[in-house]
Design an enzyme around this catalytic site. Sequence first.
Site, PDB file in Angstrom:
ATOM      1  N   CYS A  64      40.500 -10.039  38.209  1.00 52.61           N
ATOM      2  CA  CYS A  64      41.415 -10.625  37.583  1.00 52.61           C
ATOM      3  C   CYS A  64      42.535  -9.750  37.223  1.00 52.61           C
ATOM      4  O   CYS A  64      42.809  -8.978  38.143  1.00 52.61           O
ATOM      5  CB  CYS A  64      40.914 -10.954  36.115  1.00 52.61           C
ATOM      6  SG  CYS A  64      40.185  -9.776  35.139  1.00 52.61           S
ATOM      7  N   LEU A  65      43.464  -9.661  36.216  1.00 59.35           N
ATOM      8  CA  LEU A  65      44.255  -8.592  35.912  1.00 59.35           C
ATOM      9  C   LEU A  65      43.824  -7.658  35.603  1.00 59.35           C
ATOM     10  O   LEU A  65      44.322  -6.266  36.264  1.00 59.35           O
ATOM     11  CB  LEU A  65      45.420  -9.066  34.947  1.00 59.35           C
ATOM     12  CG  LEU A  65      46.427  -8.139  34.626  1.00 59.35           C
ATOM     13  CD1 LEU A  65      47.463  -7.869  35.963  1.00 59.35           C
ATOM     14  CD2 LEU A  65      47.406  -8.875  33.316  1.00 59.35           C
TER      15      LEU A  65
END
Length: 112
Positions: A72-73
Site C-alpha cells: 500500500c502506501l
Amino acid sequence: MFNNSNSPQIDVRDVYKKIQAGEKDFVLLDVRTPQEYSGQKIASSINLPVDQVSEEVEKVIPDKDKTVYVYCLSGSRSIEAVAIMKDLGYKNAYDMISGLMAWRVYKLPLQN
C-alpha cells in the site's frame, strides 16, 4: 523504515530484484483505493482495495500457494491484507515493508 508486524515481510529492494531478474512466479497486490492506484503504482501490480480483500481475493488470486507481495502506501493496509489472506489459507503472502514510501525512498521505478 521499521514495521512491527506479525505478518511475513519482504523488503521492497528484494521484490525489485525479483522483478529485474524476470521472475514471474509471484503476484504484486496493491491494496490501496482505486483512486490511489490510478496514480503511481508498481508495474504489473493488481489492485484490490484492502476493504475488499476478504470477499474478493480468492477470485483474484485463486491459488493459495502462490507467492503474493502485498503493498500500500506506507505498510499499514498491506499488513491488514496479509493477515486476512493468512486467515483465508494463503501460505505465501508477504507484506512489502513500508510500501510505496520505501519504494520511492530507494528511487525504484513506478508506472503512472
